[in-house]
Design a protein around this motif. Structure first.
Motif, PDB file in Angstrom:
ATOM      1  N   LEU A 140       3.541  34.272  22.349  1.00  0.00           N
ATOM      2  CA  LEU A 140       2.496  33.277  22.298  1.00  0.00           C
ATOM      3  C   LEU A 140       1.152  34.596  22.686  1.00  0.00           C
ATOM      4  O   LEU A 140       0.810  33.907  22.628  1.00  0.00           O
ATOM      5  CB  LEU A 140       2.525  32.259  23.370  1.00  0.00           C
ATOM      6  CG  LEU A 140       3.984  31.669  23.198  1.00  0.00           C
ATOM      7  CD1 LEU A 140       3.738  30.634  24.183  1.00  0.00           C
ATOM      8  CD2 LEU A 140       3.667  30.755  22.264  1.00  0.00           C
ATOM      9  N   ALA A 141       1.398  35.505  23.589  1.00  0.00           N
ATOM     10  CA  ALA A 141       0.046  36.514  23.724  1.00  0.00           C
ATOM     11  C   ALA A 141       0.829  37.534  23.848  1.00  0.00           C
ATOM     12  O   ALA A 141       2.417  38.134  24.266  1.00  0.00           O
ATOM     13  CB  ALA A 141      -0.322  35.627  25.487  1.00  0.00           C
ATOM     14  N   GLY A 142       0.212  38.643  23.277  1.00  0.00           N
ATOM     15  CA  GLY A 142       0.925  40.369  23.037  1.00  0.00           C
ATOM     16  C   GLY A 142       0.610  40.468  24.873  1.00  0.00           C
ATOM     17  O   GLY A 142      -0.454  40.252  24.858  1.00  0.00           O
ATOM     18  N   GLY A 143       1.368  42.000  24.343  1.00  0.00           N
ATOM     19  CA  GLY A 143       1.383  42.466  26.255  1.00  0.00           C
ATOM     20  C   GLY A 143       0.878  43.615  25.757  1.00  0.00           C
ATOM     21  O   GLY A 143      -0.527  43.963  25.141  1.00  0.00           O
ATOM     22  N   LYS A 144       0.675  44.384  26.602  1.00  0.00           N
ATOM     23  CA  LYS A 144      -0.295  45.823  27.018  1.00  0.00           C
ATOM     24  C   LYS A 144       0.610  46.604  26.749  1.00  0.00           C
ATOM     25  O   LYS A 144       1.602  46.891  26.934  1.00  0.00           O
ATOM     26  CB  LYS A 144      -0.506  45.497  28.190  1.00  0.00           C
ATOM     27  CG  LYS A 144      -1.696  44.731  28.756  1.00  0.00           C
ATOM     28  CD  LYS A 144      -2.414  45.203  29.910  1.00  0.00           C
ATOM     29  CE  LYS A 144      -1.668  44.963  31.266  1.00  0.00           C
ATOM     30  NZ  LYS A 144      -1.152  43.823  31.614  1.00  0.00           N
ATOM     31  N   GLY A 145       0.085  47.700  26.013  1.00  0.00           N
ATOM     32  CA  GLY A 145       1.496  49.157  25.603  1.00  0.00           C
ATOM     33  C   GLY A 145       2.413  48.993  25.002  1.00  0.00           C
ATOM     34  O   GLY A 145       2.269  48.324  24.522  1.00  0.00           O
ATOM     35  N   PRO A 146       3.671  50.031  25.400  1.00  0.00           N
ATOM     36  CA  PRO A 146       4.064  50.717  24.879  1.00  0.00           C
ATOM     37  C   PRO A 146       5.326  49.908  25.575  1.00  0.00           C
ATOM     38  O   PRO A 146       5.384  49.244  26.437  1.00  0.00           O
ATOM     39  CB  PRO A 146       4.606  51.408  24.270  1.00  0.00           C
ATOM     40  CG  PRO A 146       4.041  51.954  25.741  1.00  0.00           C
ATOM     41  CD  PRO A 146       2.766  51.248  25.963  1.00  0.00           C
ATOM     42  N   LEU A 147       6.301  49.179  24.608  1.00  0.00           N
ATOM     43  CA  LEU A 147       7.910  48.379  25.000  1.00  0.00           C
ATOM     44  C   LEU A 147       8.039  49.043  26.019  1.00  0.00           C
ATOM     45  O   LEU A 147       8.035  51.018  25.877  1.00  0.00           O
ATOM     46  CB  LEU A 147       9.011  48.615  23.873  1.00  0.00           C
ATOM     47  CG  LEU A 147      10.374  47.705  23.919  1.00  0.00           C
ATOM     48  CD1 LEU A 147       9.244  46.157  24.429  1.00  0.00           C
ATOM     49  CD2 LEU A 147      10.774  47.533  23.248  1.00  0.00           C
ATOM     50  N   PRO A 148       8.064  48.930  27.253  1.00  0.00           N
ATOM     51  CA  PRO A 148       8.330  49.712  28.642  1.00  0.00           C
ATOM     52  C   PRO A 148      10.439  50.315  27.989  1.00  0.00           C
ATOM     53  O   PRO A 148      11.134  49.733  27.227  1.00  0.00           O
ATOM     54  CB  PRO A 148       8.956  48.494  29.456  1.00  0.00           C
ATOM     55  CG  PRO A 148       7.798  47.457  28.897  1.00  0.00           C
ATOM     56  CD  PRO A 148       8.535  47.452  27.375  1.00  0.00           C
ATOM     57  N   HIS A 149      10.565  51.472  29.314  1.00  0.00           N
ATOM     58  CA  HIS A 149      11.910  51.466  29.332  1.00  0.00           C
ATOM     59  C   HIS A 149      13.055  50.936  29.680  1.00  0.00           C
ATOM     60  O   HIS A 149      11.776  50.824  31.692  1.00  0.00           O
ATOM     61  CB  HIS A 149      12.212  52.494  28.971  1.00  0.00           C
ATOM     62  CG  HIS A 149      11.344  53.831  27.892  1.00  0.00           C
ATOM     63  ND1 HIS A 149      12.301  54.063  26.776  1.00  0.00           N
ATOM     64  CD2 HIS A 149      11.299  54.335  28.082  1.00  0.00           C
ATOM     65  CE1 HIS A 149      11.678  55.013  26.902  1.00  0.00           C
ATOM     66  NE2 HIS A 149      10.777  55.196  27.102  1.00  0.00           N
ATOM     67  N   PHE A 150      13.685  50.122  29.522  1.00  0.00           N
ATOM     68  CA  PHE A 150      14.303  49.184  30.681  1.00  0.00           C
ATOM     69  C   PHE A 150      15.724  50.345  31.162  1.00  0.00           C
ATOM     70  O   PHE A 150      17.538  49.956  30.881  1.00  0.00           O
ATOM     71  CB  PHE A 150      14.725  47.981  30.535  1.00  0.00           C
ATOM     72  CG  PHE A 150      13.863  47.120  29.533  1.00  0.00           C
ATOM     73  CD1 PHE A 150      13.250  46.446  30.859  1.00  0.00           C
ATOM     74  CD2 PHE A 150      13.067  46.834  28.289  1.00  0.00           C
ATOM     75  CE1 PHE A 150      12.528  45.607  30.714  1.00  0.00           C
ATOM     76  CE2 PHE A 150      12.426  45.855  28.157  1.00  0.00           C
ATOM     77  CZ  PHE A 150      11.169  45.414  29.281  1.00  0.00           C
ATOM     78  N   VAL A 180       4.852  44.681  28.916  1.00  0.00           N
ATOM     79  CA  VAL A 180       4.140  43.978  29.983  1.00  0.00           C
ATOM     80  C   VAL A 180       3.495  43.082  30.164  1.00  0.00           C
ATOM     81  O   VAL A 180       1.840  42.947  29.218  1.00  0.00           O
ATOM     82  CB  VAL A 180       3.473  45.272  31.187  1.00  0.00           C
ATOM     83  CG1 VAL A 180       2.922  44.741  32.315  1.00  0.00           C
ATOM     84  CG2 VAL A 180       5.352  45.498  31.119  1.00  0.00           C
ATOM     85  N   GLY A 181       3.083  41.761  30.300  1.00  0.00           N
ATOM     86  CA  GLY A 181       2.114  40.885  29.806  1.00  0.00           C
ATOM     87  C   GLY A 181       1.920  40.061  29.111  1.00  0.00           C
ATOM     88  O   GLY A 181       0.971  39.262  28.890  1.00  0.00           O
ATOM     89  N   GLU A 182       3.265  40.746  28.411  1.00  0.00           N
ATOM     90  CA  GLU A 182       3.741  39.623  27.247  1.00  0.00           C
ATOM     91  C   GLU A 182       3.916  38.329  27.846  1.00  0.00           C
ATOM     92  O   GLU A 182       4.927  38.024  28.293  1.00  0.00           O
ATOM     93  CB  GLU A 182       4.373  40.283  26.139  1.00  0.00           C
ATOM     94  CG  GLU A 182       5.059  39.144  25.031  1.00  0.00           C
ATOM     95  CD  GLU A 182       6.001  40.029  24.533  1.00  0.00           C
ATOM     96  OE1 GLU A 182       6.765  39.047  23.799  1.00  0.00           O
ATOM     97  OE2 GLU A 182       5.996  40.992  24.225  1.00  0.00           O
ATOM     98  N   VAL A 183       3.444  36.931  26.809  1.00  0.00           N
ATOM     99  CA  VAL A 183       4.275  35.825  27.618  1.00  0.00           C
ATOM    100  C   VAL A 183       4.555  35.344  25.786  1.00  0.00           C
ATOM    101  O   VAL A 183       4.369  35.513  24.697  1.00  0.00           O
ATOM    102  CB  VAL A 183       2.870  35.017  27.499  1.00  0.00           C
ATOM    103  CG1 VAL A 183       3.377  33.433  27.442  1.00  0.00           C
ATOM    104  CG2 VAL A 183       2.442  35.281  28.585  1.00  0.00           C
ATOM    105  N   ALA A 184       5.990  34.615  25.739  1.00  0.00           N
ATOM    106  CA  ALA A 184       6.799  34.746  24.725  1.00  0.00           C
ATOM    107  C   ALA A 184       7.458  33.173  24.897  1.00  0.00           C
ATOM    108  O   ALA A 184       8.328  33.222  26.220  1.00  0.00           O
ATOM    109  CB  ALA A 184       7.952  35.951  24.548  1.00  0.00           C
ATOM    110  N   GLU A 185       8.221  32.954  23.662  1.00  0.00           N
ATOM    111  CA  GLU A 185       8.816  31.043  23.747  1.00  0.00           C
ATOM    112  C   GLU A 185      10.507  31.516  23.082  1.00  0.00           C
ATOM    113  O   GLU A 185      10.359  32.918  21.736  1.00  0.00           O
ATOM    114  CB  GLU A 185       8.171  30.226  23.162  1.00  0.00           C
ATOM    115  CG  GLU A 185       8.718  29.138  23.397  1.00  0.00           C
ATOM    116  CD  GLU A 185       8.331  28.111  22.343  1.00  0.00           C
ATOM    117  OE1 GLU A 185       8.841  27.658  21.418  1.00  0.00           O
ATOM    118  OE2 GLU A 185       7.087  27.612  22.642  1.00  0.00           O
TER     119      GLU A 185
END
Length: 336
Positions: free
Chosen positions: A18-28, A82-87
């Motif tokens: 629904l809203a894109g996040g910032k930066g690359p996909l984090p490591h988890f 980070v910052g992404e909103v998803a459904e």
């Protein structure tokens, strides 16, 4: 980025950003702390909201790789920036949601997640799975259905910045994990996966024992935690009987009977383990107690004692046959 995509390796999960996040996909890596807000909606025409972490006033958090109560949340969150909103639309993987939600709601209200279960007496299983006390959650329990989670990933904290093991798990978090392990164990028993089920029950017992070790012996919480351990221990022993680990059963039931004298199930399990090992006196003693505790079990006990008698007779026959052969052999050797 509005199109729906199926989440990799998770059948029955669809994701819409629904809203894109910032930066690359984090490591988890294992132990990463993930902080997020979520809403849970029913997949109906009104998209009824059941839970909303923003209304509670604090975000939710999970630790990657820890046996979290809602396993499906980990893959959802680790697919986000980070910052992404998803459904996420999730089917068939959310059967535990009502229990997780109940625990979170009680904690949010500043209550004990085991609220209402403390005042029950008797050795019965303290978890009433059939009712959560929240009608809309009970409805999902009765009628499992797809759920929609709208998540906003707020922060991802590196596991090296703190260290958190089971002993650091908060008490309420530990207690919330217990009924889930219990249910997972029961489901594995139904699939006849006794070894896996036993490890779930054992994990739950260990969690309860670590919580109990911080309470004052004799205190009401200490006693209640002791009561909660009993059904899990008994389930563990039942699995051990199925797996023919008889010494393990004897050790656990003996320890349990020291604390809870006259526990019927523990006595019966120990009797069966002694019988399987042909410990005749111990088996007879425990079976006699079983019959005293519940006369209804007399026919079962008679049947078990009959089998025990036959097994011991077979062993004695085999033994005397060996002894005779030995004597004959000794005689033959002696005459050579």
């Amino acid at each position: 980025a509005m199109e729906e995509t199926y989440l990799l390796n998770y059948p029955g999960v669809k994701k819409k950003i629904l809203a894109g996040g910032k930066g690359p996909l984090p490591h988890f890596p294992l132990g990463t702390k993930v902080i997020f807000h979520f809403q849970t909606l029913l997949d109906n025409f009104e998209r009824t909201v059941i839970d909303d972490s923003r209304l509670v006033g604090r975000p939710a958090e999970i630790f990657v790789g820890k046996m979290f109560k809602m396993e499906i949340w980990e893959p959802l969150l680790t697919s986000m920036r980070v910052g992404e909103v998803a459904e996420f639309w999730c089917d068939a993987v959310v059967s535990l949601y009502p229990i997780v939600s109940k625990g979170m709601r009680l904690i949010a209200q500043g209550k004990d997640p085991l609220e209402g279960q403390k005042h029950m007496c008797g050795m019965g299983n303290l978890f009433h799975y059939h009712s959560t006390g929240f009608p809309e959650l009970d409805e999902i329990m009765r009628n499992p259905q797809p759920l929609i989670f709208i998540m906003e990933l707020l922060q991802v904290r590196d596991p090296l910045s703190y260290h958190r093991e089971s002993w650091m798990m908060e008490k309420d978090e530990k207690l919330q994990t217990v009924p889930i392990l219990h249910m997972q164990g029961n489901a594995l028993v139904r699939q006849k996966q006794f070894r896996e089920a036993a490890s779930k029950y054992k994990e739950a017992v260990l969690l309860l024992k670590t919580v109990q070790s911080r309470e004052m012996p004799g205190d009401v919480d200490y006693i209640n935690l002791g009561r909660m351990i009993v059904p899990l221990e008994l389930n563990y022993c039942q699995c051990m009987l199925e797996l023919e680990e008889y010494y393990e059963v004897i050790e656990h039931t003996t320890e349990l009977l020291e604390k809870h004298k006259g526990n019927f199930k523990a006595t019966y399990q120990r009797a069966r383990a002694h019988a399987a090992l042909c410990n005749e006196d111990e088996a007879r003693r425990d079976f006699a107690t079983v019959e005293k505790l519940d006369p209804k079990f007399k026919p079962f006990v008679q049947k078990e004692l009959k089998i025990l008698g036959e097994n011991i007779r077979k062993i004695e026959e085999r033994y005397s046959a060996c002894a005779n052969r030995g004597a004959v052999l000794a005689g033959t050797l002696g005459s050579l």
